[in-house]
Design an enzyme around this catalytic site. Structure first.
Site, PDB file in Angstrom:
ATOM      1  CG  ASP A  90      71.101  47.881   1.068  1.00 38.27           C
ATOM      2  OD1 ASP A  90      70.854  48.361  -0.053  1.00 38.27           O
ATOM      3  OD2 ASP A  90      71.779  46.856   1.228  1.00 38.27           O
ATOM      4  CG  ASP A 117      66.882  48.080  -3.727  1.00 41.77           C
ATOM      5  OD1 ASP A 117      67.767  48.953  -3.650  1.00 41.77           O
ATOM      6  OD2 ASP A 117      67.063  46.970  -4.268  1.00 41.77           O
ATOM      7  CE  LYS A 174      59.603  45.735  14.411  1.00 42.44           C
ATOM      8  NZ  LYS A 174      58.217  45.844  13.920  1.00 42.44           N
ATOM      9  CE1 TYR A 188      73.544  45.462   5.415  1.00 45.70           C
ATOM     10  CE2 TYR A 188      74.217  47.017   3.741  1.00 45.70           C
ATOM     11  CZ  TYR A 188      73.364  46.033   4.181  1.00 45.70           C
ATOM     12  OH  TYR A 188      72.318  45.627   3.389  1.00 45.70           O
ATOM     13  CG  ASP A 245      56.990  46.913  11.087  1.00 45.96           C
ATOM     14  OD1 ASP A 245      57.309  48.031  11.550  1.00 45.96           O
ATOM     15  OD2 ASP A 245      56.513  46.010  11.806  1.00 45.96           O
TER      16      ASP A 245
HETATM   17  N1  GGG Z   1      76.117  50.495  -7.255  1.00 49.92           N
HETATM   18  C1  GGG Z   1      75.766  49.839  -6.093  1.00 49.92           C
HETATM   19  C2  GGG Z   1      76.246  48.421  -5.970  1.00 49.92           C
HETATM   20  O1  GGG Z   1      77.238  48.000  -6.527  1.00 49.92           O
HETATM   21  N2  GGG Z   1      75.468  47.705  -5.175  1.00 49.92           N
HETATM   22  C3  GGG Z   1      75.746  46.365  -4.778  1.00 49.92           C
HETATM   23  C4  GGG Z   1      75.315  46.117  -3.366  1.00 49.92           C
HETATM   24  O2  GGG Z   1      74.866  45.026  -3.034  1.00 49.92           O
HETATM   25  N3  GGG Z   1      75.470  47.095  -2.484  1.00 49.92           N
HETATM   26  C5  GGG Z   1      75.202  46.963  -1.106  1.00 49.92           C
HETATM   27  C6  GGG Z   1      74.876  48.274  -0.474  1.00 49.92           C
HETATM   28  O3  GGG Z   1      74.498  49.225  -1.140  1.00 49.92           O
HETATM   29  O4  GGG Z   1      75.004  48.353   0.747  1.00 49.92           O
END
Ligand code: GGG
Length: 326
Positions: A221, A225, A165, A119, A197
């Site tokens: 990230d 989720d 990893k 990132y 994993d």
């Molecule tokens: N509120 C979180 C948001 O706007 N997420 C959009 C997104 O793709 N974020 C990438 C990340 O959290 O690195």
């Protein structure tokens, strides 16, 4: 007076943030709310997704409350984390009574490194191919691992698990794992590690073995989720982005264009993110009161459609407000 910079952003960000502010503004807090623009619509309107003015306001803030952005995520939320050096992304996942999911006893915290890894944004096209560079520094590993251990100590957590990893990404994940075990020596905490994993498999099959998880940016990230899914979905997952000087609070979810504009988004993730903000600013009692109200309302089945109910975004916030005042 504390300056709270409010960035609703795009899509459902413009629905869940006002619902959250309805709750915050009903309490007598010494906060000045200052609105700022960012995101896809901002890009269309002003030619930039993150205007200099927004960045400057953030740099004068006591805290930032952020909604969501869409396609401009890399140029807005990822950039804000880097510009403000918000190196720690704290993403708790806790079961709420009444929410149907695989398990009813999940209680863990993902600590995601927030400024490095893929990132960093070092991507290049080479002819018809593309290359991305993964940056993992010793300093970056040390500060996120220290943050995770200190958080575990402060929150009376027993175990910290590193996800990486290192068998394949020998240099980058190898460094992260090495620093994790070096620093663990300074703490009286249980520590272990899994390959990312295998860690995902165990999160789905036996989440109770996790307490605090620390991991690098991309893995964090994705895994956060997954942990949101474990407790009922992204509508319930809050987060805090913390640095030495600044702090930004946002739901884990994005702008959800599929439901945006319908007024049905679940504002819980943003309300709980605001509770993390309140705790950060020293209003822990109020934060707990709002958290309990959220749990009560949800456990009574008063929910938005993602959880099977028929409340609108603002109606849910109104129920939470009522439950704050017994
Ligand atoms: N509120 C979180 C948001 O706007 N997420 C959009 C997104 O793709 N974020 C990438 C990340 O959290 O690195």
């Amino acid at each position: 007076m504390k300056k709270i910079v409010v960035i609703p952003g795009d899509g459902i960000g413009k629905e869940v943030v006002p619902a959250t502010l309805k709750i915050l503004q009903s309490f007598d807090l010494p906060f000045e709310y200052v609105y700022a623009e960012a995101g896809d619509e901002c890009l269309e309107r002003y030619g930039t997704p993150l205007p200099e003015e927004t960045l400057e306001l953030c740099k004068e803030s006591s805290a930032i409350l952020f909604g969501a952005v869409g396609e401009t995520a890399a140029d807005v939320i990822v950039r804000l984390r880097q510009e403000l050096d918000l190196f720690a992304n704290v993403r708790p996942a806790k079961s709420i009574k009444g929410v149907k999911c695989l398990y009813d006893n999940v209680d863990l915290i993902v600590v995601r490194e927030n400024t490095e890894c893929l990132y960093k944004g070092y991507e290049f096209e080479v002819g018809e191919d593309a290359i991305a560079i993964r940056v993992i520094t010793r300093r970056g590993c040390e500060r996120i691992v220290r943050f995770a251990f200190e958080l575990a100590k402060r929150e009376n957590r027993k175990r910290v698990t590193a996800l990486h990893k290192a068998n394949v990404l020998k240099k980058t994940c190898g460094l992260f794992k090495k620093v994790f075990y070096e620093m663990a020596k300074g703490y009286d905490l249980e520590v272990n590690d899994y390959y990312i994993d295998a860690g995902c498999l165990y999160l789905v099959t036996k989440p109770w073995i996790f307490d605090v998880i620390v991991t690098t940016n991309l893995f964090g990230d994705i895994v956060s989720d997954l942990t949101a899914g474990l407790v009922g979905g992204l509508g319930l997952a809050p987060s805090a982005n913390i640095g030495e000087r600044y702090a930004l609070f946002e739901p884990v979810h994005g702008s959800a264009p599929d439901i945006a504009g319908k007024g049905i988004a679940n504002p819980t993730a943003t309300i709980l993110s605001a509770c993390m903000m309140l705790k950060h600013l020293g209003y822990g009692d109020l934060a707990e009161k709002i958290e309990k109200a959220v749990e009560k309302v949800i456990s009574e089945g008063k929910t938005t459609p993602d959880l099977g109910g028929n409340l609108k975004t603002m109606e849910f916030a109104e129920e939470v407000l009522k439950a704050c005042d017994p």
